[in-house]
Design an enzyme around this catalytic site. Sequence first.
Site, short mmCIF file in Angstrom:
data_model
loop_
_atom_site.label_atom_id
_atom_site.label_comp_id
_atom_site.label_asym_id
_atom_site.label_seq_id
_atom_site.Cartn_x
_atom_site.Cartn_y
_atom_site.Cartn_z
N SER A 31 0.82 -1.21 0.00
CA SER A 31 0.00 0.00 0.00
C SER A 31 0.85 1.26 0.00
O SER A 31 2.02 1.23 0.40
CB SER A 31 -0.92 0.03 1.23
OG SER A 31 -1.85 -1.02 1.18
N HIS A 82 -2.26 -15.45 2.24
CA HIS A 82 -2.62 -16.73 1.62
C HIS A 82 -1.74 -17.10 0.43
O HIS A 82 -1.93 -18.16 -0.16
CB HIS A 82 -4.10 -16.76 1.25
CG HIS A 82 -4.50 -15.72 0.28
ND1 HIS A 82 -5.80 -15.35 0.08
CD2 HIS A 82 -3.79 -14.95 -0.57
CE1 HIS A 82 -5.87 -14.41 -0.84
NE2 HIS A 82 -4.67 -14.15 -1.25
#
Length: 197
Positions: A31, A82
Site C-alpha cells: 500500500s 494466503h
Amino acid sequence: MRTVDRSHFTQSKHDAYNDSPQYIGFGATISAPHMHGYALENLHEYLQPGMRALDVGSGSGYLTACMAEMVGDNGRIVGVDHIPGLVEDSKRVLDRHYSEWMQSGRIKVLTGDGRKGYPDEAPYDSIHVGAASSHVPAELIAQLKSPGRLFVPVGSFSQNIVVYDKDCNGNVKEHEIMAVRYVPLTDPEKQCSEEFG
C-alpha cells in the site's frame, strides 16, 4: 514508519518512497505510505508495548514490521497471507533486516486464509486488514480482545475503511473513516488470476 525502511520490502528501490502502491508480485501490492500511516495512527492505542496484533494480508511484511516496532520487545505481531510466495519473500526480508524480531517471536509470518484470522493466537489487541472484505468480518471481530480494535476496508464496488471497536464488555461499535479502493480479500486463485493481477 521512519525506523522501518520501506525499500527493503519493494521490488523497485527507486520508487520505494513514492506515495503510491508498489507491485510486489503474485497479484499484490504494498500500500501507499499514507495508507499505512492512516492504519498505524488509527491502531496506535492498540499497538502499545507488550500488545499482540494480527496483520491480515501481510504481503511484503512492511506493515507487520512497523507494527512490531510499536509493540516492542514484549509484544507480538502475527502476519498472515494466503500466497506462499509472498510469505516466503517477506520472511526472507524480515530474517535479513529484522532477524532478532523473527528469532525472538516478536514477529511471526505464516501462510493462511486471513479471512478467518488466526485463532491459534487470539485474542488480539488490534487487527489490521490490507484488503477489502465484502462484508462485516465477524470472524475477525470475534478474535479481538475486549477492548480491541479492527481496521479494515469493507465493501465491493464502493469501499470504506471501517474501524470496529470492541469495548470492555464485548460490545462492538463501528465507524467509517474514509472511502478507499483496495483489492478484494479473496482466495489465492482469484488474486493471481488476470482479473486481479
